[in-house]
Design a protein around this motif. Structure first.
Motif, PDB file in Angstrom:
ATOM      1  N   GLY A   1      -2.198   1.919  -8.351  1.00  0.00           N
ATOM      2  CA  GLY A   1      -3.380   1.617  -9.145  1.00  0.00           C
ATOM      3  C   GLY A   1      -4.659   2.143  -8.536  1.00  0.00           C
ATOM      4  N   PHE A   2      -4.733   2.130  -7.202  1.00  0.00           N
ATOM      5  CA  PHE A   2      -5.955   2.716  -6.638  1.00  0.00           C
ATOM      6  C   PHE A   2      -5.728   4.163  -6.275  1.00  0.00           C
ATOM      7  CE2 PHE A   2      -5.175   0.323  -2.320  1.00  0.00           C
ATOM      8  CZ  PHE A   2      -4.266   1.265  -1.910  1.00  0.00           C
ATOM      9  N   CYS A   3      -4.537   4.627  -6.544  1.00  0.00           N
ATOM     10  CA  CYS A   3      -4.206   5.983  -6.120  1.00  0.00           C
ATOM     11  C   CYS A   3      -4.273   6.925  -7.310  1.00  0.00           C
ATOM     12  CB  CYS A   3      -2.834   5.974  -5.479  1.00  0.00           C
ATOM     13  SG  CYS A   3      -2.300   7.554  -4.905  1.00  0.00           S
TER      14      CYS A   3
ATOM     15  N   ASN B   1     -10.482   1.121   4.595  1.00  0.00           N
ATOM     16  CA  ASN B   1     -10.604   2.362   3.847  1.00  0.00           C
ATOM     17  C   ASN B   1      -9.949   2.372   2.483  1.00  0.00           C
ATOM     18  OD1 ASN B   1      -8.420   2.351   5.969  1.00  0.00           O
ATOM     19  ND2 ASN B   1      -7.634   3.867   4.532  1.00  0.00           N
ATOM     20  N   SER B   2      -9.156   1.355   2.173  1.00  0.00           N
ATOM     21  CA  SER B   2      -8.545   1.401   0.857  1.00  0.00           C
ATOM     22  C   SER B   2      -9.203   0.438  -0.120  1.00  0.00           C
ATOM     23  CB  SER B   2      -7.039   1.185   0.940  1.00  0.00           C
ATOM     24  OG  SER B   2      -6.732   0.194   1.869  1.00  0.00           O
ATOM     25  N   SER B   3     -10.337  -0.126   0.257  1.00  0.00           N
ATOM     26  CA  SER B   3     -11.089  -0.944  -0.675  1.00  0.00           C
ATOM     27  C   SER B   3     -12.367  -0.248  -1.084  1.00  0.00           C
ATOM     28  CB  SER B   3     -11.465  -2.276  -0.024  1.00  0.00           C
ATOM     29  OG  SER B   3     -10.390  -3.156  -0.079  1.00  0.00           O
TER      30      SER B   3
ATOM     31  N   GLY C   1       0.818  -1.220   0.000  1.00  0.00           N
ATOM     32  CA  GLY C   1       0.000   0.000   0.000  1.00  0.00           C
ATOM     33  C   GLY C   1       0.839   1.251   0.000  1.00  0.00           C
ATOM     34  N   ARG C   2       0.675   2.030   1.022  1.00  0.00           N
ATOM     35  CA  ARG C   2       1.273   3.353   1.036  1.00  0.00           C
ATOM     36  C   ARG C   2       2.756   3.323   1.399  1.00  0.00           C
ATOM     37  NH1 ARG C   2       0.485   6.148  -1.359  1.00  0.00           N
ATOM     38  NH2 ARG C   2       2.216   7.124  -0.367  1.00  0.00           N
ATOM     39  N   ASP C   3       3.476   2.408   0.823  1.00  0.00           N
ATOM     40  CA  ASP C   3       4.874   2.288   1.224  1.00  0.00           C
ATOM     41  C   ASP C   3       5.762   3.142   0.343  1.00  0.00           C
ATOM     42  OD1 ASP C   3       6.475   0.028  -0.809  1.00  0.00           O
ATOM     43  OD2 ASP C   3       4.365   0.537  -1.052  1.00  0.00           O
TER      44      ASP C   3
HETATM   45  N1  LIG Z   1     -13.295   6.718  -0.510  1.00  0.00           N
HETATM   46  C1  LIG Z   1     -11.993   6.837  -0.776  1.00  0.00           C
HETATM   47  N2  LIG Z   1     -11.186   5.783  -0.584  1.00  0.00           N
HETATM   48  C2  LIG Z   1      -9.862   5.888  -0.857  1.00  0.00           C
HETATM   49  C3  LIG Z   1      -9.316   7.104  -1.328  1.00  0.00           C
HETATM   50  C4  LIG Z   1     -10.204   8.198  -1.512  1.00  0.00           C
HETATM   51  O1  LIG Z   1      -9.790   9.284  -1.906  1.00  0.00           O
HETATM   52  N3  LIG Z   1     -11.523   8.029  -1.222  1.00  0.00           N
HETATM   53  N4  LIG Z   1      -7.983   7.170  -1.603  1.00  0.00           N
HETATM   54  C5  LIG Z   1      -7.334   5.963  -2.045  1.00  0.00           C
HETATM   55  C6  LIG Z   1      -5.882   6.167  -2.125  1.00  0.00           C
HETATM   56  S1  LIG Z   1      -5.296   7.341  -3.195  1.00  0.00           S
HETATM   57  C7  LIG Z   1      -5.011   5.450  -1.401  1.00  0.00           C
HETATM   58  S2  LIG Z   1      -3.326   5.666  -1.652  1.00  0.00           S
HETATM   59  C8  LIG Z   1      -5.480   4.442  -0.444  1.00  0.00           C
HETATM   60  C9  LIG Z   1      -4.614   4.367   0.777  1.00  0.00           C
HETATM   61  O2  LIG Z   1      -4.910   3.268   1.416  1.00  0.00           O
HETATM   62  P1  LIG Z   1      -3.821   2.485   2.251  1.00  0.00           P
HETATM   63  O3  LIG Z   1      -2.578   2.338   1.482  1.00  0.00           O
HETATM   64  O4  LIG Z   1      -4.467   1.269   2.723  1.00  0.00           O
HETATM   65  O5  LIG Z   1      -3.485   3.525   3.399  1.00  0.00           O
HETATM   66  P2  LIG Z   1      -3.730   3.467   4.951  1.00  0.00           P
HETATM   67  O6  LIG Z   1      -5.129   3.494   5.323  1.00  0.00           O
HETATM   68  O7  LIG Z   1      -2.914   4.531   5.497  1.00  0.00           O
HETATM   69  O8  LIG Z   1      -3.208   2.032   5.352  1.00  0.00           O
HETATM   70  C10 LIG Z   1      -1.922   1.734   5.413  1.00  0.00           C
HETATM   71  C11 LIG Z   1      -1.694   0.671   6.440  1.00  0.00           C
HETATM   72  O9  LIG Z   1      -0.331   0.734   6.719  1.00  0.00           O
HETATM   73  C12 LIG Z   1      -0.137   0.614   8.088  1.00  0.00           C
HETATM   74  N5  LIG Z   1       1.136   1.192   8.464  1.00  0.00           N
HETATM   75  C13 LIG Z   1       1.400   2.439   8.875  1.00  0.00           C
HETATM   76  N6  LIG Z   1       2.713   2.601   9.134  1.00  0.00           N
HETATM   77  C14 LIG Z   1       3.275   1.386   8.876  1.00  0.00           C
HETATM   78  C15 LIG Z   1       4.596   0.905   8.961  1.00  0.00           C
HETATM   79  O10 LIG Z   1       5.510   1.617   9.322  1.00  0.00           O
HETATM   80  N7  LIG Z   1       4.804  -0.389   8.588  1.00  0.00           N
HETATM   81  C16 LIG Z   1       3.800  -1.199   8.177  1.00  0.00           C
HETATM   82  N8  LIG Z   1       4.077  -2.430   7.829  1.00  0.00           N
HETATM   83  N9  LIG Z   1       2.525  -0.766   8.121  1.00  0.00           N
HETATM   84  C17 LIG Z   1       2.272   0.510   8.461  1.00  0.00           C
HETATM   85  C18 LIG Z   1      -1.314   1.300   8.686  1.00  0.00           C
HETATM   86  O11 LIG Z   1      -1.485   0.867  10.006  1.00  0.00           O
HETATM   87  C19 LIG Z   1      -2.432   0.911   7.740  1.00  0.00           C
HETATM   88  O12 LIG Z   1      -3.029  -0.250   8.168  1.00  0.00           O
HETATM   89  O13 LIG Z   1      -6.832   4.705  -0.069  1.00  0.00           O
HETATM   90  C20 LIG Z   1      -7.682   4.756  -1.167  1.00  0.00           C
HETATM   91  N10 LIG Z   1      -9.041   4.834  -0.657  1.00  0.00           N
END
Ligand SMILES: Nc1nc2c(c(=O)[nH]1)N[C@H]1C(S)=C(S)[C@@H](COP(=O)(O)OP(=O)(O)OC[C@H]3O[C@@H](n4cnc5c(=O)[nH]c(N)nc54)[C@H](O)[C@@H]3O)O[C@H]1N2
Ligand SMILES: Nc1nc2c(c(=O)[nH]1)N[C@H]1C(S)=C(S)[C@@H](COP(=O)(O)OP(=O)(O)OC[C@H]3O[C@@H](n4cnc5c(=O)[nH]c(N)nc54)[C@H](O)[C@@H]3O)O[C@H]1N2
Ligand code: SF4
Ligand code: SF4
Ligand code: SF4
Ligand code: SF4
Ligand code: SF4
Ligand SMILES: [Mo]
Lengths: 970, 252, 312
Positions: free
Chosen positions: A161-163, A538-540, A136-138
């Motif tokens: 891809g979802f970003c 939240n990312s699905s 994900g957000r890495d």
């Molecule tokens: N409705 C709606 N949904 C969306 C979006 C939107 O605009 N509207 N935006 C979308 C977009 S662009 C994106 S990028 C996605 C993002 O969605 P995700 O990439 O899922 O982002 P996060 O919710 O921050 O989840 C990241 C996870 O990483 C974990 N994490 C945090 N720090 C670390 C760490 O140091 N190590 C590890 N291993 N894990 C860690 C967190 O606890 C969390 O569970 O969401 C999407 N979802």
């Protein structure tokens, strides 16, 4: 206007007055200070962490750091509370109960790694693609992608891809660079800044610093900032002009601006001829397999018609005078037209006249005309000249750099629609027509960009059992031949990236992995390996459905349909409960990280840069840095590149070792700075065992300044091209031609028209490609619009709060005090229609589902649009929050009503709810209707799900962080 | 010491906040919390930290307002901390002498060791700048970062309030508003900085710079009045959209 | 404003206590009240218990009650400090007067006059704490002082009437004084409510933000989604419908019922007048507590302008 942020001279401390409290001003803020890189979001600011007695006293922005220059955002400042959060995972976990129930036993790392190794080794030995590795957000794709390729699975992707892959793909295939965080306006010089659909973005602090700079200029120097956005908050609130467009119509707006510029002859023809493919000839031979392709010579070089010689010459040559307008007869007697000719023909059409499009966009025709005139006025009458001599690619010397000070930036408001790729292309074409790419005052690249538009290796298909991929899983298709499809046209990747459903899916389709794996479409997998992605929440899209898919069992076998899930998170996020094996990660202050030029670096327009994170604190629990774990797993699996000939781990010291030793190509490694045995080489150079120490001494980052003569027009600036080759950023110093006309798209279209060996498998697929893979920007209503005919009249959007990072902020004591619930914002006139007042509750209903929210009225929003803040809503019990937490009762996700699939086509197949070119998730296509809740329904959100099992220690109710830190140590 | 200083010095330290560029990011609020949690008034206690009603002590907060409607309407982000008033009743109502306004620089402070936690000062502050710490039982408030601006262990450029040094857009300025020549005073003069609730008579030291009038036109105000530039005479756009370009000789 | 129970109890009890002390002093000096030992003991005990209980309860709402003594220091600027000082100082003439009254069965003019003055002054300083707050228009107005005075006097006078009935002394004058005080209190409260209902406040969201230059100002988002200290303390709101009901309760209990009881008590039906006045006292206490609760709950603080209020 002078700013008093930093004071020139200290104000002398006053002597204590009689009766006034005597204050010891000079309490030291630390006993140790360490620099590192913030990771409260992906902006990668430099920070200084002040420690006192081993605890963090204060985190501040590093003033020397190029990204944030000393400032720090709300999230960055709240880092302390993330570090000391009770939601941190503490030990590897093995599932014992049903999936999703959160029943785990704690296990030792050895056991965890043995389980994973066992499983992965079997997959690799049989069918490597049955491992789907998605992150994900890495910021570690340079490592994770490389690992996947060594493992041999094509099923790898990160969050793009979802970003915002629409922005990446459109930019890379047009300019060889992209908006996102890969370019920036020339804040210093720009006089007109047009911003589309940005609430916060990755360049969080740089955008704010830039806007402050731009708006801080006064008098004749004043610049204008226009924000195109259905919502007037944040940046849009401080814009000089806010254009509250109807969602999904930016493309139409931009094409109308282009229409106006063409109509009034306000384009930069010199620029177009010099730096773009405007003069290239496009074959006009309808019904043939070359129709619409660029006319090229034997070597594949594009040709144009030189008016001075009358010959068809290499379009890349200097000093030619290309024919631009009117049909050309080719030597083979076919006809051709220049790209410019095609472009003008298309956009001069009255269909794009402001009067025509204004009603659809929701802003007056006059405004469109005025904006076009303003853009032209600034670009052509307010040009700026910087007296820096430079040499172009052809060796021609110029005394100064001329700038057309119009800059643009766009992000998810454009990208998260199913017409986002083409819309973003339209914006780039507008920039090119104005001649405002990488010039003073324009939009500028950040190294390693520019690269030749659309260039790069193709995505690598799977080779076979126990075999690595030949290249990287993600790449840049040049046409149908590079797609990852089988002979019957079916997708080879689990997410169907690089298939006919999403040919330019440069970042994969993270949002489809769970659905496809569950459905076994195109095939079932064995293990889903997730890292840093909260996919069960939240990312699905279709959050409730996703949770069901994760827990669904095959009726016949009783096995989970997604057999095994390995997840690495650092906190008790919603997704943890769905894993079979949990690999607990460290926090960002506890590990090494590498922010590499191979990945998402910290460059800015005037320097290439990269950075590291260093461990500031030792973990107080049994967790390991994921990247170390990944390398360890690689070694246990004996993956090539991770073990030596004798099977011994090559990087026993984990990521730190990898940073120091790994070479992607000879001389090119993870970090560009301080290379070579003595640390004096930049970009290319032998590994340097002291490299990390040098980074630490330098504040954990490195900057390679671009020489002054090499800072503009870099796609055609000889000094830059040479400089970049020397530093390994690009391979050849050839000029890079910007692409108004995107030929690879045309190749997909030709396949859809029935040419070539690889063709879309069905008529529906053909029709899609024909319609959407246009090589010149087009506009079509976002797919969500289609559903609006069924009685879903309103658009529904989300925005990122500046002080929260997706779900990361939740468990932060300070950030959750700022926001623990989210209302649905509704225009007061729209609210009146539905008899809604502040504090009422409504059902938000889409064709897919419904969710309940509290209403807040406002004025600054497109009246047909409602919106809320993203990712505030939490599942009960997650993140170690009380199940009664407002995040769970008053916070909600719009994701519940977004479907991951489009309505079925004739044969029942449902395409992904994504852009048809790139596969980018179309989050913002959502259409909804509102229904007021009755008294019994009001008060709490729905749907809700069983509270997740609380993990870890019960958190303290009252936090006294910092108590005693103000005392002078005795 | 709750009588106001009889002979205050001319130095009046305070903040100037530019509403024209504040984007409402809360950076200043959180950084303030962060510095001050371990600073002069430490801790800035948090209550029900992971529970149903999270709240805590903050010295600086960001509000967002809408003003006006439609085309002329505005969204304005509005940060607010103690304004270090010149006539602060929060000081004079204090029964214990815990609240005081410093004669030397005008900073309004609470001496925690003397405060009985009667909360009256928070009632007397029109702006909501006082924060009761239930846990310790005393009143706390923005100190204008006395432990930064005079802290000799910090580098000179760090001796500004935390909220000022962290603001990403540079919407916060710190300086001596008692000196008409100071940068901040001049900024206030130039941008017509104003007082909040002047009718209360507290004479705040902190000033707010109003959002500037919106500009239409490119860059500065010189944009063409009517930009619907006429289609050039004699060219039938429909038939020959780009005759104008046919004859141009351009060299690559 | 948040109606803290300790403060409500304190102002109610001490209002009655100081009202009673003031009347004891005046009644004694002007010879209306008897220099009777048992009357004196009962009356002074009652008054002193009321004010002491009130003062003790007021320290309950302090964050650091152990430091309460510090509150006497700032009498030069702070009404709260002045109140504290006077409240304590009043014990001195009260003690001396009580001493003469009980032991010598004499009413010493100077201490008694000082007692009345100090008691009245204490009530006034209490009122001034509120009346001086520019932030609360519903406190800072001409009605607050007479309000506190009239409410204090009416409660005190009812207690005195009860004592007179029990001790069968000065019945008519005590009832008359109480009746007059009640009429005055009713009038003042009535006036206060009319004022409050028509009051536009001291400031608006526009002036609080300076954004009225763009048009009507509305809060879009507050700094926190959950309640903070300011909102808990200063943002307390009572529904208008509710407030009206409570005003009727106040008027009924604190004034009308006691007035009726007093009138009935004038009929010399042996044994009935004391219980009647007791009813009056209790009703009045309930009504006064309600009035005090409302005094807080209806007050609007200017800080609410930053949290969505349009005027305050
Ligand atoms: N409705 C709606 N949904 C969306 C979006 C939107 O605009 N509207 N935006 C979308 C977009 S662009 C994106 S990028 C996605 C993002 O969605 P995700 O990439 O899922 O982002 P996060 O919710 O921050 O989840 C990241 C996870 O990483 C974990 N994490 C945090 N720090 C670390 C760490 O140091 N190590 C590890 N291993 N894990 C860690 C967190 O606890 C969390 O569970 O969401 C999407 N979802
Ligand atoms: N604080 C914070 N910063 C973040 C993140 C975070 O969660 N919090 N997430 C990071 C990530 S993963 C990403 S991808 C970036 C995204 O950063 P942004 O691109 O700023 O993403 P959003 O917040 O989704 O904002 C989208 C904006 O587009 C507008 N919009 C929606 N539809 C349309 C449209 O059709 N046309 C136009 N013109 N505008 C439209 C919305 O109103 C909103 O203002 O932010 C990154 N930075
Ligand atoms: S923008 Fe904020 S959270 Fe993101 S890296 Fe920078 S300081 Fe950290
Ligand atoms: S803002 Fe409030 S707390 Fe600060 S000095 Fe003024 S009145 Fe006192
Ligand atoms: S709470 Fe403390 S500082 Fe405030 S008035 Fe009371 S004693 Fe003074
Ligand atoms: S001056 Fe210091 S204490 Fe006051 S608001 Fe700014 S950071 Fe907070
Ligand atoms: S940090 Fe600056 S921009 Fe952000 S809210 Fe504070 S004043 Fe506004
Ligand atoms: Mo994203």
């Amino acid at each position: 206007m002078t700013q008093r942020r930093y004071i020139a001279e200290p104000i002398p401390a006053p002597a204590p007055r009689a009766g006034e409290q005597v204050i010891d001003y000079s309490v030291p803020a630390d006993d140790t200070v360490k620099t590192t890189t913030c990771y409260m979001c992906a902006c990668r600011c430099g920070i200084k962490v002040h420690l006192k007695d081993g605890k963090i006293r204060y985190i501040e922005g590093n003033r020397d750091h190029p990204v944030n220059k000393g400032v720090l955002c709300a999230k960055g400042s709240a880092g302390i509370m993330t570090q000391y959060s009770p939601a941190k995972l503490t030990k590897p976990l093995k599932r014992v109960g049903e999936r999703g129930a959160g029943e785990f036993v704690e296990i030792e790392w050895d056991e965890a790694l043995a389980i994973a190794t066992d499983r992965l080794a079997k997959i690799r030995a049989t069918d490597p693609k049955r491992l789907a590795f998605f992150t994900g957000r890495d910021q570690s794709q340079a490592l994770t992608g490389w690992w996947a390729s060594k493992f041999g699975t094509p099923n790898f992707a990160a969050h793009g891809g979802f970003c915002s892959v629409n922005m990446a793909a459109a930019g890379l295939y047009s300019l060889g660079g992209a908006f996102w965080e890969f370019g920036e306006p020339d804040w210093e010089h720009t006089k007109y800044f047009l911003m589309f659909g940005v609430a916060e973005d990755h360049d969080s602090n740089p955008i704010k610093i830039g806007l402050g700079k731009l708006k801080g200029r006064s008098g004749a120097d004043r610049a204008k900032f226009v924000s195109v956005n259905p919502i007037r908050t944040g940046y849009s609130a401080i814009a000089d002009e806010w254009l509250g467009v109807k969602p999904g119509t930016d493309g139409l707006f931009v094409l109308s601006l282009i229409h106006e510029l063409l109509r009034n002859d306000r384009i930069d023809l010199d620029f177009l001829v010099r730096y773009t493919n405007a003069p290239w000839l496009v074959i006009d031979a309808p019904g043939t397999e070359e129709h619409g392709l660029i006319y090229r010579n034997q070597e594949g070089d594009p040709l144009c018609l030189d008016r001075s010689s009358g010959d068809f010459v290499d379009a890349l040559r200097a000093e030619i005078q290309p024919h631009l307008i009117g049909a050309v007869t080719l030597p083979d007697s076919r006809s051709a037209r220049s790209v410019l000719d095609l472009l003008v023909n298309r956009y001069a059409d009255a269909a794009f006249a402001p009067e025509k499009v204004a009603p659809q966009i929701g802003i007056p025709a006059d405004t469109i005309r005025r904006i076009a005139a303003e853009l032209a006025e600034v670009a052509f009458e307010q040009t700026i000249e910087i007296k820096t001599p430079w040499t172009d690619w052809a060796g021609r010397h110029h005394e100064s750099v001329i700038g057309r000070p119009v800059s643009m930036h766009a992000m998810r408001g454009v990208s998260a629609h199913s017409n986002g790729f083409q819309t973003c292309r339209a914006i780039h074409v507008l920039q090119m027509l104005l001649g405002s790419i990488d010039c003073p005052g324009g939009w500028r690249y950040k190294p390693p960009f520019p690269k030749t538009a659309g260039s790069g290796p193709a995505p690598s298909p799977m080779v076979g059992p126990d075999q690595p991929l030949a290249g990287m899983p993600l790449g840049f298709p040049q046409g149908p031949n590079d797609l990852l499809v089988n002979a019957d046209g079916s997708p080879q990747r689990i997410d169907k990236a690089y298939s006919w459903e999403a040919p330019l899916a440069l970042h994969g389709l993270m949002h489809m992995v769970i659905h496809n794996a569950w459905k076994g479409d195109p095939y079932p997998i064995d293990t889903l390996f997730l890292y840093m992605a909260n996919m069960a929440w939240n990312s699905s899209m279709n959050t409730a459905g996703t949770m069901e898919m994760l827990t669904d069992k095959d009726r016949a076998t009783g096995e989970y349909r997604i057999p095994y899930i390995i997840y690495s998170d650092a906190y008790y996020s919603e997704t943890v409960a769905f894993a079979d094996l949990v690999l607990p990660d460290t926090t960002y202050l506890e590990r090494w990280d590498c922010i590499s030029l191979l990945d998402r670096p910290i460059s800015h327009a005037e320097a290439a840069g990269d950075a590291i994170r260093q461990p500031i604190l030792k973990p107080d629990r049994d967790v390991r840095a994921f990247q170390d774990v990944l390398l360890d797993l690689g070694a246990r699996l004996k993956l090539p590149g991770m073990v030596d000939a004798g099977g011994q781990a090559l990087f026993p010291g984990g990521l730190r070792d990898y940073i120091l030793k790994h070479e992607r190509k000879p001389g090119i490694g993870m970090l560009a700075g301080f290379r070579g045995a003595d640390g004096t080489e930049t970009g290319r150079g032998a590994p340097n065992p002291d490299q990390i120490e040098r980074y630490i001494a330098n504040g954990c980052f490195f900057q390679a300044e671009i020489p002054e003569t090499a800072r503009y027009f870099r796609y055609g600036n000889r000094d830059y091209l040479d400089w970049a080759v020397a530093r390994g950023l690009i391979d050849h110093p050839d000029t890079m031609v910007l692409q108004l006309y995107c030929e690879p798209m045309r190749k997909f279209q030709l396949a859809a028209e029935g040419f070539g060996p690889k063709q879309p498998p069905s008529e529906a697929d053909r029709a899609r490609i024909r319609a959407y893979a246009d090589p010149l920007p087009i506009w079509y209503p976002p797919f969500g619009e289609a559903e609006s005919t069924d009685g879903f009249p309103l658009h529904a959007l989300t925005q990122r709060p500046m002080h929260m990072y997706h779900s990361w902020g939740t468990h932060n004591v300070w950030l959750r005090q700022l926001q623990a619930r989210n209302p649905l914002f509704v225009h007061h006139r729209t609210a009146a229609e539905f008899d809604l007042a502040d504090g009422d509750w409504v059902w938000i209903e889409s064709a897919h589902g419904k969710v309940k929210a509290e209403v807040k009225l406002m004025d600054g929003v497109h009246p047909g649009t409602v919106w809320t803040w993203n990712a505030i809503g939490k599942r009960k019990g997650a993140w170690n929050l009380s199940p009664q937490a407002p995040e769970a009762t008053g916070g909600f996700l719009l994701n519940h009503v977004i479907s991951e699939l489009l309505p079925p086509r004739a044969d029942g197949y449902r395409y992904t709810n994504s852009d048809p070119v790139t596969g980018q998730a179309a989050w913002f296509d959502l259409k909804i209707r509102l229904r007021k809740c009755n008294a019994a329904e009001a008060g709490a959100t729905e749907p809700t799900f069983a509270a997740q099992k609380l993990h870890g220690k019960t958190p303290e109710r009252t936090q006294r962080y910092g108590a005693g830190m103000n005392k002078v140590p005795s | 010491m709750t009588s106001l200083p009889v002979q205050p010095a001319t130095r009046r330290l305070g903040l100037v906040i530019d509403l024209d560029i504040c984007v409402g990011c809360h950076a200043c609020a959180v950084n303030c919390k962060e510095w001050n949690a371990g600073g002069h008034m430490a801790p800035l206690t948090d209550f029900d930290a992971f529970g149903e009603k999270p709240s805590g002590v903050w010295f600086n907060r960001i509000h967002t307002f809408e003003a006006g409607e439609g085309a002329t309407g505005r969204t304005v982000h509005f940060p607010k901390s103690c304004l270090h008033c010149e006539k602060p009743d929060c000081v004079t109502v204090c029964p214990t002498g815990a609240s005081f306004k410093r004669a030397a620089d005008g900073i309004v402070l609470v001496n925690e060791d003397m405060c009985i936690g009667c909360k009256l000062c928070s009632w007397a502050c029109p702006y909501g700048a006082r924060e009761f710490d239930e846990d310790v039982g005393v009143m706390k408030k923005c100190t204008l970062c006395v432990d930064r601006i005079y802290n000799e262990t910090l580098a000179v450029e760090e001796r500004v309030p935390a909220c000022v040094s962290t603001c990403p857009v540079g919407a916060r300025h710190f300086g001596d508003l008692g000196d008409p020549q100071s940068d901040v005073s001049q900024l206030v003069a130039e941008r017509e900085g104003y007082d909040l609730m002047p009718e209360m008579g507290y004479r705040p030291t902190n000033k707010y710079l109003p959002p500037r009038p919106r500009q239409n036109g490119g860059g500065c105000a010189t944009a063409p009045a009517s930009s619907a530039a006429p289609v050039p005479e004699g060219i039938d756009l429909g038939a020959h959209p780009f005759l104008r370009w046919v004859d141009r000789l351009l060299t690559r | 404003m948040y109606p803290a129970y300790s403060v409500i109890f304190f102002t109610t009890a001490s209002g009655a206590g100081y009202g009673l002390l003031a009347l004891l002093g005046l009644g004694g000096v002007f010879g209306v009240l008897p220099g009777d030992r048992w009357f004196g003991i009962t009356a002074f005990l009652l008054a002193l218990i009321a004010i002491t209980a009130g003062l003790l309860s007021s320290t309950y709402h302090l964050g650091r009650p152990e430091r309460a003594w510090r509150a006497f220091s700032q009498w030069r600027s702070s009404w709260l400090s002045r109140e504290g000082v006077l409240a304590v100082v009043t014990y001195i003439p009260a003690g001396i007067t009580a001493f003469g009254w009980v032991f010598w069965q004499e009413i010493w003019t100077l201490p008694a006059l000082l007692l009345s003055a100090a008691a009245i002054a204490t009530i006034l300083t209490t009122a001034m704490i509120y009346a001086s707050l520019k932030t609360v228009r519903r406190w800072r107005n001409a009605w607050t002082l007479p309000g506190y005075l009239a409410m204090g006097f009416s409660s005190g006078a009812l207690w005195l009437a009860l004592l007179c009935a029990i001790f069968d002394t000065a019945r008519i004058p005590s009832v008359a004084v109480a009746f007059a005080a009640l009429v005055a209190a009713a009038g003042v409260k009535f006036g206060y409510w009319r004022f409050v209902d028509n009051d536009a406040g001291v400031a608006t969201a526009g002036s609080a933000t300076g954004l009225d230059r763009f048009g009507k100002v509305r809060l879009l988002t507050a700094p926190h989604t959950e309640e903070n200290y300011l909102m808990k303390e200063m943002g307390f709101k009572v529904a208008r419908r509710h407030a009206l009901k409570l005003r009727r309760v106040t008027l009924g209990c604190a004034m009308l019922v006691p007035m009726a009881c007093l009138l009935l008590a004038l009929f010399p039906l042996a044994g009935v007048s004391a219980p009647l006045i007791l009813v009056a006292v209790l009703a009045n206490a309930a009504g006064t507590l309600t009035e005090r609760w409302l005094f807080f709950a209806e007050a609007r603080h200017t800080v609410t302008l930053y949290y969505g209020a349009e005027r305050a």
